[in-house]
Scaffold this motif. Structure first.
Motif, PDB file in Angstrom:
ATOM      1  N   PHE A  98       5.722  17.886  86.107  1.00  0.00           N
ATOM      2  CA  PHE A  98       5.335  17.368  87.423  1.00  0.00           C
ATOM      3  C   PHE A  98       4.217  16.344  87.281  1.00  0.00           C
ATOM      4  O   PHE A  98       4.235  15.302  87.940  1.00  0.00           O
ATOM      5  N   HIS A  99       3.240  16.640  86.451  1.00  0.00           N
ATOM      6  CA  HIS A  99       2.127  15.718  86.248  1.00  0.00           C
ATOM      7  C   HIS A  99       2.601  14.390  85.694  1.00  0.00           C
ATOM      8  O   HIS A  99       2.131  13.313  86.105  1.00  0.00           O
ATOM      9  N   ARG A 120       5.471  13.093  86.142  1.00  0.00           N
ATOM     10  CA  ARG A 120       6.505  12.561  87.044  1.00  0.00           C
ATOM     11  C   ARG A 120       7.880  12.506  86.377  1.00  0.00           C
ATOM     12  O   ARG A 120       8.619  11.522  86.494  1.00  0.00           O
ATOM     13  N   LYS A 121       8.207  13.585  85.684  1.00  0.00           N
ATOM     14  CA  LYS A 121       9.511  13.674  85.039  1.00  0.00           C
ATOM     15  C   LYS A 121      10.451  14.593  85.817  1.00  0.00           C
ATOM     16  O   LYS A 121      11.453  15.070  85.295  1.00  0.00           O
ATOM     17  N   GLU A 140      12.730  14.646  89.329  1.00  0.00           N
ATOM     18  CA  GLU A 140      13.245  13.855  90.447  1.00  0.00           C
ATOM     19  C   GLU A 140      13.396  14.769  91.656  1.00  0.00           C
ATOM     20  O   GLU A 140      14.160  15.722  91.627  1.00  0.00           O
ATOM     21  N   LEU A 175       8.106   9.241  94.876  1.00  0.00           N
ATOM     22  CA  LEU A 175       7.795   8.932  93.485  1.00  0.00           C
ATOM     23  C   LEU A 175       6.390   9.392  93.122  1.00  0.00           C
ATOM     24  O   LEU A 175       6.015   9.419  91.950  1.00  0.00           O
ATOM     25  N   THR A 176       5.611   9.736  94.135  1.00  0.00           N
ATOM     26  CA  THR A 176       4.304  10.357  93.945  1.00  0.00           C
ATOM     27  C   THR A 176       4.284  11.631  94.778  1.00  0.00           C
ATOM     28  O   THR A 176       5.122  11.813  95.653  1.00  0.00           O
TER      29      THR A 176
END
Length: 234
Positions: A87-88, A90-91, A93, A158-159
């Motif tokens: 999560f950190h 951003r992997k 979706e 995306l964030t």
């Protein structure tokens, strides 16, 4: 909801458990004193596996109380640490579904804003420019379809900011149905809004296998009629 059952479970392995959260449930204990999803999952695992002591449950990510849908929790500390890293970085979706009354100007697009949290009012404000103490937020959206005066949007943040989707859609002029905190004219008696965490896609950090988890729409007399739009959009 005071407990979860097998029908609420969307996925489970040795390290993780995914639950289809009901709108109105809290993920972790808060000042309301209401029973949290975290507590309910601990009870579920304790009973299912006849554990003499409390089961380990780690909260990886959160959903706002009025939001329904997919939430993933860890059953082991190893699983929690590795998924937190995904999560950190951003992997993961993440896909959400939102219902709005106002049609977006474009069929699809990207929203980029700087968000500032007002902790006294417990709301997030969006700005077009960078602001002091603000955080950058980005999401993609597209119109899935239109039914009975409502537009179904697919949203991919995306964030991961507090109230990001609610705030950014409202700033675009499309507040989520039921979300009177962000400008919709009336709230829901069920303390829910029409925002649903639809799916998570990631590579399992321990098994190294691709995983796609999907949460069906709530069955509440309203949401389920939009299933037809999801089927025709495929």
């Amino acid at each position: 909801m005071e407990k979860i059952t097998d029908k609420d479970i969307l996925f489970e392995d040795n390290h993780y458990i995914a639950v289809n959260k009901r709108g109105g449930d809290i993920v972790q204990v808060d000042p309301s004193g209401d029973k949290s999803l975290e507590e309910m999952v601990k009870e579920y695992l304790k009973i299912k596996y006849s554990k003499p002591n409390e089961a380990f449950v780690g909260v990886i990510h959160r959903l706002d109380r009025p939001v329904s849908g997919m939430i993933l929790l860890a059953k082991t500390s190893k699983g929690l640490d590795r998924m937190n890293r995904l999560f950190h970085d951003r992997k993961i979706e993440k896909t959400y579904l939102a219902l709005v009354k106002n049609k977006p100007e474009r069929i699809s697009g990207k929203l980029t804003n700087w968000l500032l949290r007002d902790r006294k009012k417990m709301i997030t404000k969006a700005y077009d420019r960078e602001v002091k103490n603000g955080t950058y937020a980005e999401l993609d959206y597209r119109i899935v379809g239109h039914l009975d005066g409502y537009y179904l949007l697919e949203v991919k943040p995306l964030t991961g900011r507090t109230h990001q989707i609610r705030c950014q859609l409202a700033y675009m002029g499309c507040p989520i149905v039921g979300d009177n905190k962000y400008g919709y004219p009336r709230g829901s008696s069920r303390r829910t809004i029409c925002l649903h965490s639809r799916s998570l896609e990631f590579v399992h950090p321990i098994k190294e296998e691709s995983v796609t988890l999907t949460a069906p729409l709530p069955i509440d007399g309203f949401w389920e009629k939009f299933d037809v739009l999801l089927k025709t959009s495929l």
